[in-house]
Design an enzyme around this catalytic site. Sequence first.
Site, PDB file in Angstrom:
ATOM      1  N   ARG A 160       3.952   4.139   9.041  1.00 38.63           N
ATOM      2  CA  ARG A 160       2.776   4.582   9.792  1.00 38.63           C
ATOM      3  C   ARG A 160       2.746   4.059  11.225  1.00 38.63           C
ATOM      4  O   ARG A 160       2.428   4.799  12.157  1.00 38.63           O
ATOM      5  CB  ARG A 160       1.539   4.089   9.042  1.00 38.63           C
ATOM      6  N   ARG A 184      -4.827  13.677   3.871  1.00 41.98           N
ATOM      7  CA  ARG A 184      -5.374  12.318   3.838  1.00 41.98           C
ATOM      8  C   ARG A 184      -6.895  12.253   3.673  1.00 41.98           C
ATOM      9  O   ARG A 184      -7.381  11.474   2.856  1.00 41.98           O
ATOM     10  CB  ARG A 184      -4.916  11.524   5.065  1.00 41.98           C
ATOM     11  N   CYS A 192     -10.326  26.720  -1.207  1.00 41.53           N
ATOM     12  CA  CYS A 192     -11.464  26.806  -2.133  1.00 41.53           C
ATOM     13  C   CYS A 192     -11.644  25.516  -2.920  1.00 41.53           C
ATOM     14  O   CYS A 192     -11.465  25.486  -4.143  1.00 41.53           O
ATOM     15  CB  CYS A 192     -11.246  27.973  -3.088  1.00 41.53           C
ATOM     16  N   TYR A 198       2.279  10.598   7.255  1.00 43.13           N
ATOM     17  CA  TYR A 198       1.704  11.139   6.019  1.00 43.13           C
ATOM     18  C   TYR A 198       0.865  12.391   6.290  1.00 43.13           C
ATOM     19  O   TYR A 198      -0.113  12.656   5.593  1.00 43.13           O
ATOM     20  CB  TYR A 198       0.892  10.063   5.281  1.00 43.13           C
TER      21      TYR A 198
HETATM   22  N1  LLP Z   1       8.035   0.665   1.936  1.00 40.80           N
HETATM   23  C1  LLP Z   1       7.634   1.110   0.736  1.00 40.80           C
HETATM   24  C2  LLP Z   1       8.346   0.673  -0.459  1.00 40.80           C
HETATM   25  C3  LLP Z   1       6.533   1.970   0.640  1.00 40.80           C
HETATM   26  O1  LLP Z   1       6.137   2.396  -0.554  1.00 40.80           O
HETATM   27  C4  LLP Z   1       5.855   2.381   1.819  1.00 40.80           C
HETATM   28  C5  LLP Z   1       4.707   3.279   1.759  1.00 40.80           C
HETATM   29  C6  LLP Z   1       6.337   1.909   3.060  1.00 40.80           C
HETATM   30  C7  LLP Z   1       7.421   1.042   3.079  1.00 40.80           C
HETATM   31  C8  LLP Z   1       5.718   2.314   4.369  1.00 40.80           C
HETATM   32  O2  LLP Z   1       4.416   1.899   4.497  1.00 40.80           O
HETATM   33  P1  LLP Z   1       3.654   2.069   5.898  1.00 40.80           P
HETATM   34  O3  LLP Z   1       4.312   1.153   6.889  1.00 40.80           O
HETATM   35  O4  LLP Z   1       3.766   3.479   6.316  1.00 40.80           O
HETATM   36  O5  LLP Z   1       2.276   1.664   5.589  1.00 40.80           O
HETATM   37  N2  LLP Z   1       0.083   8.483   1.836  1.00 40.80           N
HETATM   38  C9  LLP Z   1      -0.615   7.265   2.184  1.00 40.80           C
HETATM   39  C10 LLP Z   1       0.318   6.115   2.406  1.00 40.80           C
HETATM   40  C11 LLP Z   1       1.231   5.862   1.243  1.00 40.80           C
HETATM   41  C12 LLP Z   1       2.211   4.762   1.503  1.00 40.80           C
HETATM   42  C13 LLP Z   1       3.225   4.681   0.430  1.00 40.80           C
HETATM   43  N3  LLP Z   1       4.230   3.705   0.646  1.00 40.80           N
HETATM   44  C14 LLP Z   1      -1.510   7.519   3.392  1.00 40.80           C
HETATM   45  O6  LLP Z   1      -1.530   8.645   3.882  1.00 40.80           O
HETATM   46  O7  LLP Z   1      -2.213   6.619   3.838  1.00 40.80           O
END
Ligand code: LLP
Length: 421
Positions: A283, A319, A349, A378
């Site tokens: 992110r 999201r 819908c 995401y």
């Molecule tokens: N590493 C692993 C093992 C992960 O499962 C994830 C995210 C990351 C790294 C990266 O995390 P970040 O730095 O992006 O926070 N769909 C959700 C977020 C799901 C994250 C899943 N794992 C949203 O839209 O907020």
Amino acid sequence: MTYEPFEYRGDELCCEAVPLARIASEVGTPVYVYSRGELERAYRAFDAALEGIPHRVCYAVKANSSLGILAVLVRLGAGADIVSGGELVRWLKAGGDAGKVVFSGVGKTERELRMALDAGIGAFNVESAEEVDVLDRVARGAGVRARIALRVNPDVDPQTHPYISTGLKQNKFGVAMGEARALLGRAQKLAGLEVVGVDCHIGSQLTKTSPFTDAIARLVSLVQALTGDGIRIEHVDVGGGLGIDYGKGDGLPPTPAEYGAAVRDALAPLTALGVTLYTEPGRVIVGRAGALVTQVLYRKRNEAKHFTIVDAAMNDLTRPALYGSFHPMKPVARPGRPAITTDVVGPICETGDFFARDRELPELAPGELLWIGAAGAYGSAMASNYNTRPRAPEVLVAGDRYTVIRDRETYEQLLAGERVG
Ligand code: LLP
């Protein structure tokens, strides 16, 4: 001040130097628009924050897996954190280095393990005793040794949305701290495996450094114990999870520099052991670089509410529907009109098909464009075809030029592969 890739120039909201209205008229809406400058800035800022300790940034491909985005990160020297065979295919197709890939996930199939071994990835983040045995067998079958890091579940509360908390003992991820030493001791004796690291990822959109440092403290003790057991740990992977500012006004997450300083301090006891830090940010690299641009279709008011109905929907950006997430919004043409309180909703819908509820926004008329910001992570990666809606195109802006890095899906593509029976 953070750099803002989407700004008004005169009365027009632009991505870098390109008016969003121009992209919308040439490519159509809804459309995802990314700033290459912001993507590069965010990657470099994160990388620079870890300066001073040997480290590798493995971008979490799941956050945005479009080839055009991956290619920018490949050029910057990024590694990748993947969670499927499909993400490996994308990373390699974008020119990514297999040796810089770590493969996470609780449910890797044998086919995916084999694909990754054949590609020669850097390490597998294994998440269970059963996976250890399957990977050993698959690696021996392929005549190679798989490099593994064990993902542990440090049981710390990341204080984020429950759906994106992963490091609590009630979560499915990793193995319990208490089992890690014995499991790695056993894994080290298996002919198909080489133990190289320990790993954790406690959650996403974290807004404090303390959960990271608590988790790292537990990894540090584990590595010290393993060293005593004669198991040499080359790298410690602290996962991803650093949050971004979604503009809700409820406090700012730590900057990459603050995060980097906290992580470095927490890892200091391992410096003498020559351990390399791996991170898996998603992110924080792509989130603010992307926006979804949508057109207003209709407005209506009932006894309770005012609704602004736009041409993007929950299939394009899930999201808000899934996590109740807040995304910033602005009219693409600078407003010279009063704000109203409105629900911004899509055509699907389902009552869950909304982008904002009771949002103060300048009233937008049909045909006007709305910017939904901080949608680079995401967003497109979680898009679906629900309601048989083709997925939106994606555009990468660099200065005063843009490239369509993904075409809008056609109905033919949508139906390809289906038959009447
Ligand atoms: N590493 C692993 C093992 C992960 O499962 C994830 C995210 C990351 C790294 C990266 O995390 P970040 O730095 O992006 O926070 N769909 C959700 C977020 C799901 C994250 C899943 N794992 C949203 O839209 O907020």
